[in-house]
Design a protein around this motif. Structure first.
Motif, PDB file in Angstrom:
ATOM      1  N   SER A 180       0.823  -1.212   0.000  1.00 27.79           N
ATOM      2  CA  SER A 180       0.000   0.000   0.000  1.00 27.79           C
ATOM      3  C   SER A 180       0.860   1.267   0.000  1.00 27.79           C
ATOM      4  N   ASP A 190       0.906  -2.872   7.068  1.00 30.13           N
ATOM      5  CA  ASP A 190       2.235  -3.423   7.349  1.00 30.13           C
ATOM      6  C   ASP A 190       3.239  -2.779   6.394  1.00 30.13           C
ATOM      7  N   ASP A 192       5.919  -3.739   3.479  1.00 23.77           N
ATOM      8  CA  ASP A 192       6.303  -4.823   2.564  1.00 23.77           C
ATOM      9  C   ASP A 192       7.601  -4.461   1.853  1.00 23.77           C
TER      10      ASP A 192
HETATM   11 MG    MG Z   1       1.110  -4.235   3.090  1.00 24.08          MG
END
Ligand code: MG
Ligand code: DCP
Ligand code: MN
Length: 337
Positions: A180, A190, A192
């Motif tokens: 995102s 989170d 990534d």
């Molecule tokens: Mg993520």
């Protein structure tokens, strides 16, 4: 009415007020319920206590300012004892399952099982003995932090700490932040991270990186280690923080062979729905797209499952893959279905 041990006057609608309070308690903390609706039940309880004549139907209550058709319906359900929304859907079990599902690693099935075993709150789970995997235990102990969204700036800080550590190990590594964040979102669930190395495999680097980040205090918990740390493609999942005083955050790190960079970029940028529609589109053109590349001549059985790998057509860059599909490269900020 009668006196109520010093707490004040109990009006003729005290029973209705208590029903609304019960609904309010059930909803509080439940995910997916609007805060407005939840507060509405609390307000309805106090309105019930203020009204000095007995309320006997929803229609009658509808005339009271602040009581809309939804609340009037609840009143009819309360009075008739009908299994309406207030009695049926919003059970204690539904509230607990909604709550427990927010724990990292806990799905609907485990949440229901925990309820069946007697858990009714996060505190119950923390103080009792319930069968939880090591990952679920981490999720439970960091529940409040991991539930919170990560501001964009903090994602960037985590990324920079991870990238700096990777550069210490090997300045030839490529390190990118995906998910995102790459799609430009203001906050993320989170962080990534995608890693590769030009010209050769980055074999073994993931283990070294996680170890180094642990020593630096950036990584604090493991949630899922790869079965083979030295595989050409390896994924680590866990938790870390930017500084001792900041929140614990979910981190995913994916290491891939250099040739797969483009396909992995598309996959790890998402979002998930965009990925699904792109894969479907590729399939309609006779290709098959996955996180490793775009393939031609993939044979599928009647169940749609692959029977042969096919021939790799494109995977190095995103542009290569979009070109073969005849699509214009789409900026990550616009990768929604
Ligand atoms: Mg993520
Ligand atoms: N992905 C996917 N299919 C899945 C899971 C993930 O295609 N079942 C891809 C698309 C996602 C990316 O991986 O965008 C990263 O997964 P995340 O779960 O981290 O999702 P996002 O980063 O998009 O959102 P969030 O802010 O919730 O982390
Ligand atoms: Mn992720």
């Amino acid at each position: 009415g009668q006196k109520n041990d010093g707490k004040g006057y109990k009006g003729p609608n005290e029973w209705l007020a208590q029903q609304f309070e019960r609904l309010h308690e059930m909803y509080a903390g439940q995910v997916g319920k609007s805060a407005f609706a939840i507060r509405g039940y609390q307000r309805a309880a106090s309105i019930m206590r203020r009204i000095e004549y007995p309320i006997t139907t929803g229609a009658q209550a509808r005339a009271i300012p602040g009581i809309g058709s939804g609340l009037a319906e609840r009143i009819d359900e309360f009075l008739s004892g009908a299994p309406g929304r207030g009695f049926y859907e919003d059970t204690e079990q539904a509230r607990c399952v909604g709550l427990f599902k927010d724990i990292y690693g806990v799905g609907r099935q485990v949440a229901n099982e925990l309820y069946r075993l007697g858990a009714r709150s996060i505190t119950d789970l923390r103080t009792g003995h319930y069968p939880l995997t090591p990952g679920q235990q981490v999720g439970l102990s960091l529940y409040e932090d991991l539930k919170a969204r990560i501001p964009r700036e903090e994602c960037k800080q985590l990324f920079e700490l991870i990238k700096a550590a990777a550069m210490e190990l090997d300045p030839g590594l490529w390190v990118e932040i995906m998910g995102s964040y790459r799609r430009g979102q203001e906050d993320s669930g989170d962080v990534d991270i995608l890693i590769t190395k030009e010209g050769q495999n980055q074999k073994g680097v993931l283990g070294d990186l996680v170890k180094l980040l642990r020593e630096k205090g950036v990584i604090t918990h493991d949630l899922g280690a790869p079965s083979d740390w030295n595989a050409p493609e390896a994924k680590w999942m866990g938790v870390g923080k930017v500084s001792p005083s900041s929140k614990y955050r979910r981190i995913d790190i994916l290491c891939i062979p250099y040739e797969q960079w483009g396909a992995a970029l598309i996959y790890f940028t998402g979002n998930e729905v965009f990925n699904r529609s792109l894969r479907l589109y590729a399939r309609k053109l006779g290709y098959s797209l996955n996180q490793r590349g775009l393939y031609k001549g993939v044979l599928r059985g009647r169940d749609g499952l692959k029977t042969t790998e096919g021939e790799l057509i494109a995977s190095n860059t995103e542009q290569d893959i979009f070109d073969v599909l005849g699509l214009r490269w789409r900026h990550p900020h616009h990768r929604r279905p």
